[in-house]
Design a protein around this motif. Structure first.
Motif, PDB file in Angstrom:
ATOM      1  N   TYR A  22     -18.219   5.042  64.465  1.00  0.00           N
ATOM      2  CA  TYR A  22     -18.823   4.685  63.176  1.00  0.00           C
ATOM      3  C   TYR A  22     -18.158   3.455  62.577  1.00  0.00           C
ATOM      4  O   TYR A  22     -18.839   2.511  62.149  1.00  0.00           O
ATOM      5  CB  TYR A  22     -18.729   5.872  62.212  1.00  0.00           C
ATOM      6  CG  TYR A  22     -19.133   5.525  60.795  1.00  0.00           C
ATOM      7  CD1 TYR A  22     -20.468   5.301  60.476  1.00  0.00           C
ATOM      8  CD2 TYR A  22     -18.194   5.415  59.782  1.00  0.00           C
ATOM      9  CE1 TYR A  22     -20.849   4.980  59.188  1.00  0.00           C
ATOM     10  CE2 TYR A  22     -18.562   5.093  58.495  1.00  0.00           C
ATOM     11  CZ  TYR A  22     -19.892   4.874  58.200  1.00  0.00           C
ATOM     12  OH  TYR A  22     -20.263   4.546  56.926  1.00  0.00           O
ATOM     13  N   LEU A  25     -19.187   0.355  64.563  1.00  0.00           N
ATOM     14  CA  LEU A  25     -20.560  -0.075  64.296  1.00  0.00           C
ATOM     15  C   LEU A  25     -20.685  -0.748  62.935  1.00  0.00           C
ATOM     16  O   LEU A  25     -21.332  -1.792  62.802  1.00  0.00           O
ATOM     17  CB  LEU A  25     -21.512   1.128  64.354  1.00  0.00           C
ATOM     18  CG  LEU A  25     -21.826   1.690  65.730  1.00  0.00           C
ATOM     19  CD1 LEU A  25     -22.622   2.982  65.602  1.00  0.00           C
ATOM     20  CD2 LEU A  25     -22.598   0.678  66.548  1.00  0.00           C
ATOM     21  N   ILE A  26     -20.056  -0.165  61.946  1.00  0.00           N
ATOM     22  CA  ILE A  26     -20.144  -0.712  60.594  1.00  0.00           C
ATOM     23  C   ILE A  26     -19.463  -2.073  60.516  1.00  0.00           C
ATOM     24  O   ILE A  26     -19.979  -3.000  59.886  1.00  0.00           O
ATOM     25  CB  ILE A  26     -19.536   0.277  59.575  1.00  0.00           C
ATOM     26  CG1 ILE A  26     -20.402   1.537  59.478  1.00  0.00           C
ATOM     27  CG2 ILE A  26     -19.382  -0.350  58.202  1.00  0.00           C
ATOM     28  CD1 ILE A  26     -21.820   1.291  59.025  1.00  0.00           C
ATOM     29  N   GLN A  29     -21.543  -4.806  61.961  1.00  0.00           N
ATOM     30  CA  GLN A  29     -22.655  -5.170  61.094  1.00  0.00           C
ATOM     31  C   GLN A  29     -22.183  -5.961  59.870  1.00  0.00           C
ATOM     32  O   GLN A  29     -23.000  -6.459  59.103  1.00  0.00           O
ATOM     33  CB  GLN A  29     -23.393  -3.919  60.625  1.00  0.00           C
ATOM     34  CG  GLN A  29     -24.091  -3.185  61.739  1.00  0.00           C
ATOM     35  CD  GLN A  29     -24.685  -1.867  61.278  1.00  0.00           C
ATOM     36  OE1 GLN A  29     -24.506  -1.438  60.135  1.00  0.00           O
ATOM     37  NE2 GLN A  29     -25.396  -1.206  62.175  1.00  0.00           N
ATOM     38  N   GLY A  77     -26.429  11.535  59.031  1.00  0.00           N
ATOM     39  CA  GLY A  77     -26.404  10.357  59.897  1.00  0.00           C
ATOM     40  C   GLY A  77     -27.245  10.501  61.140  1.00  0.00           C
ATOM     41  O   GLY A  77     -27.010   9.799  62.128  1.00  0.00           O
ATOM     42  N   LEU A  79     -30.072   9.545  62.115  1.00  0.00           N
ATOM     43  CA  LEU A  79     -30.810   8.401  62.642  1.00  0.00           C
ATOM     44  C   LEU A  79     -29.915   7.376  63.330  1.00  0.00           C
ATOM     45  O   LEU A  79     -30.408   6.446  63.955  1.00  0.00           O
ATOM     46  CB  LEU A  79     -31.611   7.728  61.530  1.00  0.00           C
ATOM     47  CG  LEU A  79     -32.730   8.592  60.942  1.00  0.00           C
ATOM     48  CD1 LEU A  79     -33.417   7.864  59.802  1.00  0.00           C
ATOM     49  CD2 LEU A  79     -33.733   8.989  62.002  1.00  0.00           C
ATOM     50  N   SER A  80     -28.607   7.554  63.231  1.00  0.00           N
ATOM     51  CA  SER A  80     -27.715   6.608  63.914  1.00  0.00           C
ATOM     52  C   SER A  80     -26.699   7.357  64.771  1.00  0.00           C
ATOM     53  O   SER A  80     -26.876   7.477  65.968  1.00  0.00           O
ATOM     54  CB  SER A  80     -27.027   5.685  62.904  1.00  0.00           C
ATOM     55  OG  SER A  80     -26.283   6.448  61.979  1.00  0.00           O
ATOM     56  N   ILE A  81     -25.652   7.879  64.184  1.00  0.00           N
ATOM     57  CA  ILE A  81     -24.586   8.513  64.966  1.00  0.00           C
ATOM     58  C   ILE A  81     -24.544  10.021  64.778  1.00  0.00           C
ATOM     59  O   ILE A  81     -23.593  10.680  65.200  1.00  0.00           O
ATOM     60  CB  ILE A  81     -23.209   7.924  64.591  1.00  0.00           C
ATOM     61  CG1 ILE A  81     -22.865   8.231  63.144  1.00  0.00           C
ATOM     62  CG2 ILE A  81     -23.159   6.447  64.873  1.00  0.00           C
ATOM     63  CD1 ILE A  81     -21.423   8.040  62.809  1.00  0.00           C
TER      64      ILE A  81
END
Length: 103
Positions: A22, A25-26, A29, A77, A79-81
Motif C-alpha cells: 500500500y 503504491l501510494i 502515485q 480497499g 477495489l485496489s489492495i
C-alpha cells in the motif's frame, strides 16, 4: 506447530506485506497514505501476531478482533489492495476458531 498458529502467523505476515504494498503504491502515485488505514492494518498485524501464541492470555479475542479489523479494512480497499487483506482477515478468524477454548 498447530494449523491455527500457522494461520495466525500467515495473517500477520500478509497484513505486514500489504502495508508495504500500500505504501509503495501510494508513493508511486505521489499521494499521501491514509494514516488511519495504515494504523488499522498495523494494529491488526500486531493482534494477529499476538494471537499466534496459544499461551498468551486472551489470544482468541485478539485473533477475532484482528480478523474483524482486517475484513473491514479489506472491504474498504476492495477495489485496489483489499482482497489479500480480506484473505488475512479470514485466516485470523479461522485461526481464532481453531484455537480451542479461550484462556
Amino acid at each position: 506447530m498447530t494449523p491455527g498458529r500457522r494461520m495466525a502467523m500467515a495473517s500477520a505476515a500478509l497484513t505486514l506485506i500489504m502495508i508495504v504494498v500500500y505504501l509503495g503504491l501510494i508513493s508511486r502515485q505521489g499521494n499521501q497514505p491514509a494514516v488511519w488505514f495504515v494504523a488499522g492494518l498495523a494494529v491488526a498485524a500486531v493482534l494477529a501476531g499476538y494471537g499466534s501464541f496459544a499461551a498468551a492470555p486472551r489470544h482468541r479475542p485478539a485473533l477475532f478482533t484482528a480478523g474483524a479489523l482486517q475484513l473491514a479494512l479489506g472491504l474498504l480497499g476492495i477495489l485496489s489492495i483489499g482482497l489479500p487483506i480480506v484473505a488475512a482477515g479470514v485466516l485470523a478468524v479461522v485461526a481464532a476458531g481453531r484455537s480451542g477454548t479461550p484462556t
